[in-house]
Design a protein around this motif. Structure first.
Motif, short mmCIF file in Angstrom:
data_model
loop_
_atom_site.label_atom_id
_atom_site.label_comp_id
_atom_site.label_asym_id
_atom_site.label_seq_id
_atom_site.Cartn_x
_atom_site.Cartn_y
_atom_site.Cartn_z
N ALA A 68 97.60 -4.87 10.76
CA ALA A 68 98.50 -5.01 9.65
C ALA A 68 99.69 -5.49 9.79
O ALA A 68 100.32 -6.22 8.89
CB ALA A 68 98.58 -3.51 8.94
N ARG A 69 100.21 -5.11 10.87
CA ARG A 69 101.76 -5.72 11.19
C ARG A 69 101.75 -7.17 11.58
O ARG A 69 102.28 -7.84 11.15
CB ARG A 69 102.02 -4.92 12.44
N HIS A 84 97.15 -15.15 15.38
CA HIS A 84 96.84 -13.82 15.27
C HIS A 84 96.98 -13.13 16.76
O HIS A 84 97.89 -12.16 16.91
CB HIS A 84 95.81 -13.24 14.44
N ASN A 113 99.10 -9.45 10.58
CA ASN A 113 98.76 -10.07 9.64
C ASN A 113 100.14 -10.51 8.67
O ASN A 113 100.06 -11.86 8.06
CB ASN A 113 97.85 -9.66 8.91
N GLN A 114 101.07 -9.71 8.40
CA GLN A 114 102.06 -9.89 7.64
C GLN A 114 102.69 -11.10 8.23
O GLN A 114 103.18 -11.94 7.41
CB GLN A 114 102.95 -8.66 7.34
N ASP A 165 102.88 -15.06 6.40
CA ASP A 165 104.09 -15.40 6.06
C ASP A 165 104.61 -16.51 6.90
O ASP A 165 105.51 -17.40 6.31
CB ASP A 165 105.33 -14.02 6.53
N PRO A 176 97.97 -7.08 4.91
CA PRO A 176 99.25 -7.17 5.78
C PRO A 176 100.20 -6.12 5.37
O PRO A 176 99.99 -5.59 3.93
CB PRO A 176 99.70 -8.51 5.45
N ASP A 177 100.88 -5.25 6.01
CA ASP A 177 101.74 -4.37 5.73
C ASP A 177 103.19 -4.82 5.31
O ASP A 177 104.08 -5.54 6.67
CB ASP A 177 101.81 -3.27 6.68
N ARG A 178 103.65 -4.89 4.44
CA ARG A 178 104.97 -5.48 4.05
C ARG A 178 105.95 -4.62 3.92
O ARG A 178 107.14 -4.80 3.46
CB ARG A 178 104.77 -6.32 2.76
N THR A 179 106.07 -3.59 4.57
CA THR A 179 106.99 -2.52 4.32
C THR A 179 108.04 -2.53 5.71
O THR A 179 109.11 -2.05 5.49
CB THR A 179 106.33 -1.07 4.61
#
Length: 215
Positions: free
Chosen positions: A69-70, A42, A72-73, A77, A89-92
């Motif tokens: 958020a960025r 991380h 952790n995605q 993954d 996590p931000d998955r966008t």
């Protein structure tokens, strides 16, 4: 990522400023091995994405939330495990700046710009200047260049060991060979093609009689 490990009992979890990876041994002692690996990964991804140089004048606490958020995605993954309670996590696929802009505005607190770890698995701090204070623009640029070198070397080592996932490979490529947005290219072209010899300092005398103030 060639970060200097530093035992730091004053922090809650872990932190990095692009040069050092500080950790609280009591916090690490309560994690299992997969979670320990995940928290170190991380912090490494924070440095890969230069979160230690990109905050600017943004509020440190929501900046850490957006950065987590960025990060952790990417970490999840890539097959790592994070401690319970981490920032979702931000998955966008958005940048940390875009995620930050979407967060609810926080009321200013009495602690000013005091940084902490709202995500609970490692914070990112601004890279320090040579005198220990705030870094200058040139020092920030140097820190970003150093982060890219560390990322390139780490990626090469991972490939040699067969531990580079496809997602991380794409991320490293984007970091080392960023694509220039077409809007930026078009803006530069328009700026270069537009006459810039106009000035409001000296008004156009031909129109002053009509009450018009033009360059």
């Amino acid at each position: 990522m060639q970060l200097d490990l530093k035992e730091d009992q004053s922090c809650d979890t872990l932190w990095t400023d692009g040069k050092t990876l500080g950790y609280n041994p009591s916090y690490i002692g309560d994690l299992n091995l997969p979670e320990t690996k995940g928290t170190f990964a991380h912090e490494a991804v924070h440095v890969m994405l230069c979160h230690h140089t990109r905050r600017g004048d943004r509020d440190p606490e929501p900046w850490n939330v957006a950065a987590d958020a960025r990060v952790n995605q990417i970490v999840l993954d890539s097959g790592f495990t994070l401690p319970a309670g981490h920032i979702p996590p931000d998955r966008t696929g958005r940048s940390v700046e875009a995620i930050y802009a979407s967060l609810p505005k926080r009321q200013p607190s009495d602690d000013g710009d005091k940084q902490g770890d709202p995500g609970g698995c490692g914070e990112v701090r601004d890279t320090p200047g040579k005198d220990g204070g705030a870094a200058t623009k040139s020092e920030m640029a140097q820190a970003e260049a150093e982060a890219r070198v560390m990322t390139s070397q780490a990626a090469a080592s991972a490939k040699m060991m067969g531990q580079m996932t496809a997602g991380l490979a794409r991320l490293v490529e984007e970091i080392l060979e960023p694509r220039v947005p077409w809007r930026d290219v078009l803006r530069r072209f328009a700026d270069q093609s537009t006459p810039s010899d106009y000035s409001w300092t000296r008004p156009n005398r031909r129109y002053l009689a009509s009450g018009l103030y033009l360059p």
